[in-house]
Structures are given as structure tokens and as C-alpha cells.
Design a protein around this motif. Structure first.
Motif, PDB file in Angstrom:
ATOM      1  N   ASP A  88       0.830  -1.204   0.000  1.00  0.00           N
ATOM      2  CA  ASP A  88       0.000   0.000   0.000  1.00  0.00           C
ATOM      3  C   ASP A  88       0.866   1.256   0.000  1.00  0.00           C
ATOM      4  O   ASP A  88       2.096   1.193  -0.021  1.00  0.00           O
ATOM      5  N   ASP A  89       0.223   2.406   0.023  1.00  0.00           N
ATOM      6  CA  ASP A  89       0.944   3.682  -0.064  1.00  0.00           C
ATOM      7  C   ASP A  89       1.886   3.876   1.126  1.00  0.00           C
ATOM      8  O   ASP A  89       2.994   4.406   0.978  1.00  0.00           O
TER       9      ASP A  89
ATOM     10  N   THR B 110       3.329   9.415   2.702  1.00  0.00           N
ATOM     11  CA  THR B 110       2.250   8.529   2.255  1.00  0.00           C
ATOM     12  C   THR B 110       1.299   9.261   1.328  1.00  0.00           C
ATOM     13  O   THR B 110       0.884   8.733   0.291  1.00  0.00           O
TER      14      THR B 110
END
Length: 213
Positions: free
Chosen positions: A60-61, A185
Motif C-alpha cells: 500500500d501507499d 504517504t
């Protein structure tokens, strides 16, 4: 034999003498391996961070943000250690202890001793690697400790130099990661929407199968 040296704890000077004496009595291949390993371990940690970034492309980010921040944390820790060394200007043991035989050549005058840059780099790299890739929770700290010991073994640092480096790297890296994690992020999330950056930040995902009737 007296071990009193200005600005150096007696116990550290004594341990330095004991470790370098032990190193002197080891087989030649052990000394050669230690001299190579002391510079190779940071390169190994860096390679693992690169591999961690490659793995993060599937994550994921937040995971990718940690992968991109990891080298930043290591560089900040390294530059901090270099700044401290330049301010404190503490002497290398092999400059003062002429009776000690070292495995590695003694660094030139002006390349100060405290904290150890190698130990700082290794500790920061280990912390960043564990944050990025939990499967390295044992291997990464072991590599950092081996790197710190090797700097004393080859004769270029006192034990307290490498202890300070380990502490500095272990504190600086998580501070950088925590401070920059959220903005990084968000930046990764925005960058992943750009096709030109997809190969660097994410793996190509197969198209979704057609829905059945």
C-alpha cells in the motif's frame, strides 16, 4: 600498562586493547574477511533496502512511503554523525596507541573517531529495514551489531565510538520515519496516479476478470 587517554573512558581503551589483541592472534583469513566485511555490511544493508523498495511496489501507499523514506533516514543519521564528529574532533585510537597492531590501515588525521559513521549507518539502516520489512527483525540488527564490532576488531574505533554510533542511528532513523511518514504517504498516493511513475512505485496489476452474467 596504563590506558589513560584524554577524553577516552579507561574501560573503552582497555576493551579496545583486548579486542585488537584478539584480532592480531586470529588466522590471517579471519583478519582479511573482517577487513572486507567492515565495509561490505553497509553495502549489504543498502542492497536490502533496495530490495525492500522493490517489494513495497506490491504494497500500500504507506509501505512505499517507508521504502522511499528509509534511505533518507539513513542519510540524515550519517550526516548527523559526521557533524558531531567534526564538532567533537576526538582522536582515533590508532593515532595514540602506537603499540597496538591494527587489521585495517589507520584513517588519516582529520577523520575523527566519535561517533562511528559505519555503526551509525548500520544502525539506521537496520531500523529502517525492520520498519519496512518485518522479516528482517533478526538479521538486520545482527548485521548492525557485527558492523559495530568489526570497527573495533579492525582497530579503527574505540568501543564507545561504535556504541555512540549505534545509539545515534537507532534514534535518528525512527524519528525521521515517524516525522515524515504521513506526508510521504500522501505524496506516494498522488504520485501513483501518474502513469510515468507507476513502474517505480507500483507493480502492474492484471485487469479484473469480466463479471459473470
Amino acid at each position: 600498562m596504563g590506558t589513560e587517554i584524554e577524553d577516552v573512558p579507561d574501560i573503552s581503551a582497555e576493551w579496545y586493547r583486548e579486542v585488537t589483541a584478539f584480532a592480531r592472534d586470529t588466522p590471517e583469513w579471519v583478519r582479511d574477511a573482517a577487513e572486507v566485511a567492515t565495509d561490505a555490511v553497509p553495502a549489504i544493508l543498502f542492497a536490502l533496502l533496495v530490495f525492500g523498495w522493490w517489494r513495497a511496489r506490491r504494497g500500500d501507499d504507506r509501505r512505499m512511503a517507508l521504502a522511499l523514506l528509509a534511505p533518507v533516514a539513513v542519510v540524515v543519521a550519517y550526516l548527523t554523525s559526521e557533524g558531531i564528529k567534526s564538532l567533537m574532533r576526538l582522536r582515533r585510537p590508532c593515532w595514540d596507541l602506537a603499540d597496538v597492531v591494527t587489521v585495517a590501515p589507520c584513517p588519516p588525521y582529520g577523520d575523527w573517531s566519535l561517533p562511528s559513521n559505519h555503526a551509525t549507518f548500520a544502525a539506521a539502516g537496520a531500523v529502517a529495514l525492520v520498519a519496512l520489512w518485518r522479516g528482517t527483525a533478526v538479521a538486520a540488527p545482527v548485521l548492525a551489531l557485527l558492523e559495530a564490532f568489526s570497527r573495533v576488531f579492525v582497530g579503527v574505533h574505540y568501543p564507545h565510538d561504535v556504541a555512540a554510533g549505534l545509539l545515534l542511528g537507532a534514534v535518528t532513523a525512527p524519528v525521521v520515519l515517524l516525522a515524515l511518514r504521513n506526508p510521504a504517504t500522501a505524496l506516494v498516493a498522488a504520485m501513483r496516479r501518474r502513469p510515468a511513475l507507476t513502474a517505480l512505485l507500483a507493480t502492474a496489476r492484471p485487469p479484473a476478470p469480466p463479471r459473470g452474467r
